[in-house]
Write a protein that holds these residues in place. Structure first.
Motif, mmCIF file in Angstrom:
data_model
loop_
_atom_site.group_PDB
_atom_site.id
_atom_site.type_symbol
_atom_site.label_atom_id
_atom_site.label_comp_id
_atom_site.label_asym_id
_atom_site.label_seq_id
_atom_site.Cartn_x
_atom_site.Cartn_y
_atom_site.Cartn_z
ATOM 1 N N ARG A 168 9.188 -0.306 -4.920
ATOM 2 C CA ARG A 168 9.232 1.121 -4.587
ATOM 3 C C ARG A 168 8.394 1.431 -3.340
ATOM 4 N NH1 ARG A 168 7.668 1.492 -10.308
ATOM 5 N NH2 ARG A 168 9.561 1.575 -11.588
ATOM 6 N N VAL A 169 7.257 0.738 -3.212
ATOM 7 C CA VAL A 169 6.416 0.939 -2.035
ATOM 8 C C VAL A 169 6.157 -0.415 -1.382
ATOM 9 C CG1 VAL A 169 5.288 2.989 -2.998
ATOM 10 C CG2 VAL A 169 4.220 0.738 -3.269
ATOM 11 N N LEU A 170 5.876 -0.361 -0.088
ATOM 12 C CA LEU A 170 5.498 -1.545 0.671
ATOM 13 C C LEU A 170 4.018 -1.463 1.007
ATOM 14 C CD1 LEU A 170 8.473 -1.759 3.214
ATOM 15 C CD2 LEU A 170 8.203 -3.032 1.096
ATOM 16 N N LEU A 171 3.324 -2.583 0.838
ATOM 17 C CA LEU A 171 1.893 -2.675 1.121
ATOM 18 C C LEU A 171 1.599 -4.119 1.503
ATOM 19 C CD1 LEU A 171 -0.889 -1.000 0.731
ATOM 20 C CD2 LEU A 171 -1.109 -2.361 -1.347
ATOM 21 N N TYR A 226 6.193 7.744 -8.931
ATOM 22 C CA TYR A 226 7.068 7.321 -10.029
ATOM 23 C C TYR A 226 6.310 7.259 -11.358
ATOM 24 C CZ TYR A 226 9.602 5.868 -5.879
ATOM 25 O OH TYR A 226 10.226 5.862 -4.655
ATOM 26 N N GLY A 227 5.054 7.729 -11.346
ATOM 27 C CA GLY A 227 4.268 7.713 -12.569
ATOM 28 C C GLY A 227 3.855 6.335 -13.001
ATOM 29 N N GLU A 228 3.793 5.400 -12.053
ATOM 30 C CA GLU A 228 3.433 4.015 -12.366
ATOM 31 C C GLU A 228 2.147 3.628 -11.624
ATOM 32 O OE1 GLU A 228 4.967 2.180 -14.486
ATOM 33 O OE2 GLU A 228 6.902 3.156 -14.774
ATOM 34 N N THR A 229 1.662 2.414 -11.875
ATOM 35 C CA THR A 229 0.503 1.907 -11.151
ATOM 36 C C THR A 229 0.943 1.362 -9.794
ATOM 37 O OG1 THR A 229 0.743 -0.339 -12.015
ATOM 38 C CG2 THR A 229 -0.562 1.226 -13.329
ATOM 39 N N LEU A 230 -0.026 1.139 -8.920
ATOM 40 C CA LEU A 230 0.272 0.557 -7.609
ATOM 41 C C LEU A 230 0.909 -0.812 -7.773
ATOM 42 C CD1 LEU A 230 0.081 0.485 -4.507
ATOM 43 C CD2 LEU A 230 -2.269 -0.381 -4.755
ATOM 44 N N SER A 231 0.387 -1.613 -8.680
ATOM 45 C CA SER A 231 0.925 -2.965 -8.904
ATOM 46 C C SER A 231 2.389 -2.908 -9.301
ATOM 47 C CB SER A 231 0.117 -3.694 -9.983
ATOM 48 O OG SER A 231 -1.241 -3.809 -9.607
ATOM 49 N N ASP A 232 2.724 -1.978 -10.224
ATOM 50 C CA ASP A 232 4.115 -1.840 -10.657
ATOM 51 C C ASP A 232 5.018 -1.376 -9.522
ATOM 52 O OD1 ASP A 232 3.674 -2.662 -13.252
ATOM 53 O OD2 ASP A 232 3.182 -0.642 -13.963
ATOM 54 N N ASP A 233 4.520 -0.438 -8.724
ATOM 55 C CA ASP A 233 5.338 0.072 -7.622
ATOM 56 C C ASP A 233 5.621 -1.016 -6.588
ATOM 57 O OD1 ASP A 233 5.605 2.533 -8.716
ATOM 58 O OD2 ASP A 233 4.092 3.526 -7.484
ATOM 59 N N ILE A 234 4.628 -1.877 -6.325
ATOM 60 C CA ILE A 234 4.834 -2.974 -5.381
ATOM 61 C C ILE A 234 5.819 -3.983 -5.965
ATOM 62 C CG2 ILE A 234 3.733 -4.974 -4.283
ATOM 63 C CD1 ILE A 234 1.192 -3.255 -4.026
ATOM 64 N N PRO A 256 0.324 2.766 2.040
ATOM 65 C CA PRO A 256 1.622 2.205 1.644
ATOM 66 C C PRO A 256 2.751 3.120 2.091
ATOM 67 C CG PRO A 256 0.537 3.202 -0.250
ATOM 68 C CD PRO A 256 -0.446 3.272 0.884
ATOM 69 N N ILE A 257 3.944 2.578 2.222
ATOM 70 C CA ILE A 257 5.108 3.375 2.599
ATOM 71 C C ILE A 257 6.209 3.196 1.566
ATOM 72 C CG2 ILE A 257 4.592 3.246 5.073
ATOM 73 C CD1 ILE A 257 6.823 1.160 5.309
ATOM 74 N N GLU A 258 7.094 4.179 1.487
ATOM 75 C CA GLU A 258 8.224 4.119 0.567
ATOM 76 C C GLU A 258 9.295 3.174 1.119
ATOM 77 O OE1 GLU A 258 8.962 6.005 -2.381
ATOM 78 O OE2 GLU A 258 6.834 6.561 -2.414
#
Length: 479
Positions: free
Chosen positions: A189-192, A177-185, A137-139
């Motif tokens: 916050r992140v691209l995947l 960010y101290g979160e899960t991958l699902s939350d970050d997507i 993933p990327i920011e």
């Protein structure tokens, strides 16, 4: 929609081979977002950016009360093809459950743009794991992050209705960010890339020098070659009162192109020039085909093919295909065609097979289907061909003359629907008859021949009667 496997693939081949058409067929019924790369394409035109837009805004008076509205230029984030497809893919993924709808991003002419510049850090996302998700993933930058978060939120254009749970799609993910991958997507916050996000592209091999694609980019794609083949449309190049079969021309000119360039890149595909009502007019042939051949293939090499004047000292030039009144010169076109396909392939309209009320597969449109020899729902074209091939295979010891005699049309079939016969020597199948016959066969005495495929309601009864004479059952089903 056709069963699909490759998440990222580039369809490549000569111009006019039907690359875009094949993608349309494969993605039929799916969600498709299409874009075209060109030299000015960049990251912002592919992903999105803030742009000036005209919006109606309120005008306030001295007391702070709105007194009117007027259109003013404001800046808004405008989503482009990649971001729309990305958001759509995740929305479909969250909604899909066990059956996730695919999202296609189709990039036409991918090598006409600078891929390194256009993809930027998205390049990293093209690495896919075995499960189909991006490996790394990327920011997202702050502007892009805000747009994604807003789009996925309740009331957003791409709202995630059933929540998002993809924490198992990556091993060892650690959020900044101290979160899960699902939350970050979901919060942008992140691209995947999800495993239902397909990126397909087309590339003309003749244009690959515009922006060469480096090996690191290439290896992240599957490559699907689309070769030059006869589409079976029986198109004709009209030349005054005569015509030349388009596929015959394509085959012969491609031989000359290969000799001139020592490459397949400049060859013509079947759909390089599209016919209207089966006819490529002289004007269109000159302006589209001959101009390409002159300007992009032969101009700096052997131009003798373009000598269309009888005057020995006449200059060889493209102008020769036009008269002084700027109308196309039919004689010059004919001379050129003869130099490519030979005099024997310049036909009058009386030489052409007579078209009947058939669909593009050569079947009379009466909606009758047939079952024969364990096969069901055969069209007339397929039924006739299968009967003939069954007889040939069961009598493989016979000479060509014997087979041709056994399968000769009788008086129940009008001459104009016999074409060149049920079986004809390969060298006899030229011009407009090419599309009427199947692949080349070889008889026990070494004769190369072809089998008729042009079966229609005017000759199909003959071959059905022939089959029944052999004791074979032919059943019809009318829908």
């Amino acid at each position: 929609m056709t069963n699909i496997k490759n998440l990222q693939q580039i369809f490549f081949g000569a111009p006019g081979t039907g690359k875009s058409y094949e993608i349309n067929e494969l993605t039929n019924g799916g969600s498709v977002i299409r874009t075209t790369f060109h030299p000015d394409s960049d990251y912002s035109t592919f992903v999105g950016a803030y742009k000036p837009v005209m919006e109606e805004t309120p005008v306030y008076g001295a007391q702070g009360v709105e007194v009117a509205k007027e259109k003013r230029i404001t800046y808004s984030y405008v989503k482009q093809a990649f971001l729309k497809a990305y958001l759509g893919a995740w929305q479909k993924y969250a909604k899909g459950g066990e059956t996730v709808e695919p999202q296609f991003l189709v990039i036409e002419e991918i090598n006409r743009g600078n891929c390194a510049q256009i993809f930027g850090d998205l390049f990293q996302l093209l690495d896919r794991s075995d499960n189909g998700f991006s490996t790394y993933p990327i920011e997202a930058d702050s502007d892009l992050q805000n747009e994604i978060k807003k789009a996925f939120a309740e009331g957003g254009e791409y709202v995630i209705e059933n929540g998002l749970d993809v924490d198992d799609s990556m091993d060892g993910y650690t959020s900044n960010y101290g979160e899960t991958l699902s939350d970050d997507i979901k919060n942008g916050r992140v691209l995947l890339l999800p495993n239902n996000f397909y990126i397909w592209a087309t590339m003309n091999t003749s244009d690959q020098s515009l922006f060469p694609i480096d090996s690191a980019f290439k290896r992240r794609w599957d490559w699907r070659y689309v070769k030059i083949t006869d589409a079976g449309k029986a198109w004709k190049i009209k030349c005054g009162t005569e015509y030349c079969d388009w596929w015959t021309f394509v085959e012969e000119i491609n031989k000359k192109i290969a000799k001139e360039t020592s490459s397949d890149d400049k060859k013509l595909g079947y759909f390089f020039c599209k016919a209207k009502d089966g006819v490529i007019t002289a004007d269109k042939f000159v302006s589209k085909v001959l101009f390409y051949l002159w300007n992009d293939v032969f101009k700096d090499g052997d131009i003798s093919l373009f000598k269309v004047s009888d005057e020995p000292e006449a200059e060889i030039c493209f102008d020769a295909f036009y008269d002084s009144d700027n109308k196309v010169n039919i004689e010059a076109i004919r001379t050129f065609l003869v130099s490519v396909v030979g005099e024997e392939n310049i036909k009058t309209n009386d030489d052409a097979p007579i078209a009947v009320d058939e669909d593009e597969n050569g079947n009379a449109i009466d909606y009758t289907k047939y079952s024969f020899d364990g096969k069901s729902r055969l069209s007339k074209k397929d039924l006739g061909y299968n009967i003939v091939m069954k007889y040939i295979n069961e009598h493989s010891d016979k000479t060509f003359a014997e087979l041709q005699s056994d399968l000769a049309f009788d008086d129940t079939v009008d001459n104009k629907y016999r074409y060149k016969g049920v079986l004809a020597r390969a060298e006899e199948i030229t011009g407009s008859y090419t599309s009427c016959f199947g692949a080349e066969q070889k008889s026990s005495d070494g004769v190369k021949y072809k089998v008729l495929t042009w079966w229609n309601k005017y000759n199909i009864d003959f071959i059905i009667k022939f089959a029944k004479a052999q004791g074979w059952a032919v059943n019809t089903v009318t829908e």
